[in-house]
Motif scaffolding. Structure first.
Motif, mmCIF file in Angstrom:
data_model
loop_
_atom_site.group_PDB
_atom_site.id
_atom_site.type_symbol
_atom_site.label_atom_id
_atom_site.label_comp_id
_atom_site.label_asym_id
_atom_site.label_seq_id
_atom_site.Cartn_x
_atom_site.Cartn_y
_atom_site.Cartn_z
ATOM 1 N N GLN A 2 0.854 -1.182 0.000
ATOM 2 C CA GLN A 2 0.000 0.000 0.000
ATOM 3 C C GLN A 2 0.892 1.233 0.000
ATOM 4 O OE1 GLN A 2 -3.382 -0.222 -0.094
ATOM 5 N NE2 GLN A 2 -3.750 1.955 -0.022
ATOM 6 N N ARG A 21 -10.297 8.858 -8.883
ATOM 7 C CA ARG A 21 -11.152 8.031 -9.742
ATOM 8 C C ARG A 21 -10.308 7.106 -10.615
ATOM 9 N NH1 ARG A 21 -12.014 9.178 -14.560
ATOM 10 N NH2 ARG A 21 -11.807 11.428 -14.357
ATOM 11 N N GLY A 24 -8.686 4.319 -8.683
ATOM 12 C CA GLY A 24 -9.681 3.291 -8.382
ATOM 13 C C GLY A 24 -9.966 2.411 -9.579
ATOM 14 N N GLU A 25 -10.083 3.014 -10.760
ATOM 15 C CA GLU A 25 -10.329 2.252 -11.987
ATOM 16 C C GLU A 25 -9.183 1.286 -12.276
ATOM 17 O OE1 GLU A 25 -10.951 5.309 -14.908
ATOM 18 O OE2 GLU A 25 -12.952 5.811 -14.127
ATOM 19 N N LEU A 26 -7.964 1.686 -11.901
ATOM 20 C CA LEU A 26 -6.788 0.840 -12.123
ATOM 21 C C LEU A 26 -6.523 -0.109 -10.953
ATOM 22 C CD1 LEU A 26 -4.378 3.529 -13.621
ATOM 23 C CD2 LEU A 26 -5.530 1.674 -14.865
ATOM 24 N N SER A 27 -7.336 -0.021 -9.919
ATOM 25 C CA SER A 27 -7.174 -0.829 -8.697
ATOM 26 C C SER A 27 -5.777 -0.682 -8.097
ATOM 27 C CB SER A 27 -7.488 -2.304 -8.977
ATOM 28 O OG SER A 27 -8.816 -2.454 -9.413
ATOM 29 N N LEU A 28 -5.255 0.530 -8.117
ATOM 30 C CA LEU A 28 -3.934 0.771 -7.533
ATOM 31 C C LEU A 28 -4.038 0.739 -6.010
ATOM 32 C CD1 LEU A 28 -2.539 3.693 -9.723
ATOM 33 C CD2 LEU A 28 -2.122 1.238 -9.949
ATOM 34 N N PRO A 29 -3.088 0.115 -5.346
ATOM 35 C CA PRO A 29 -3.111 0.049 -3.882
ATOM 36 C C PRO A 29 -2.560 1.338 -3.257
ATOM 37 C CG PRO A 29 -1.255 -1.191 -4.701
ATOM 38 C CD PRO A 29 -2.000 -0.690 -5.910
#
Length: 147
Positions: A2, A21, A24-29
């Motif tokens: 993280q 946004r 979040g779309e890329l699911s980055l931690p």
């Protein structure tokens, strides 16, 4: 892993929302923090905590001390700082935050329009990455998660 990202810079522009946004779309931690984005709350926090101040200058000083406390704590906990410099507003807070991050040895991604090259040249020279858009900053951040 993280990563804590402090978003420094202009508060009159939706760039932070865009980064959140897209991350979040890329699911980055990543976890994003930054200055108080509610401008009225930021301006009035000194009086909310310390009571009515004797002048506008005293009100600004009281709010500034509490906002600086917030910035210091959140920036200290960050792994990287993204600092956005827009064209429309004077960017004293952004410059101070970027300089603070550099002094703390925090990695800095600086976002600035090429028109702002000259006034930001010293900060840009100390940043790890200089980009022109929030999208480019996010792509640079996303790269660290690739294997």
């Amino acid at each position: 892993m993280q990563v804590n990202v402090y978003l420094a810079g202009e508060i009159h522009n939706p760039w932070r929302e865009q980064l959140r946004r897209q991350a979040g779309e890329l699911s980055l931690p990543v976890t994003f923090t930054g200055p108080m984005e509610n401008h009225d709350r930021s301006d009035n926090i000194g009086e909310e905590i310390l009571g009515e101040q004797s002048s506008k200058i005293a009100k600004d000083e009281a709010a500034s001390s509490i906002n600086n406390l917030r910035t210091q704590i959140l920036m200290t906990k960050s792994d990287v700082v993204i600092a956005f410099f827009g064209e429309q507003y004077k960017q004293w807070n952004s410059a101070m935050d970027a300089a603070t991050a550099i002094a703390m040895s925090k990695p800095v991604i600086l976002i600035r329009d090429p028109k702002l090259h000259h006034p930001l040249k010293e900060l840009a020279n100390k940043a790890q990455v200089v980009v022109e858009t929030p999208d480019q900053a996010l792509r640079a951040l996303a790269y660290i998660f690739e294997s």
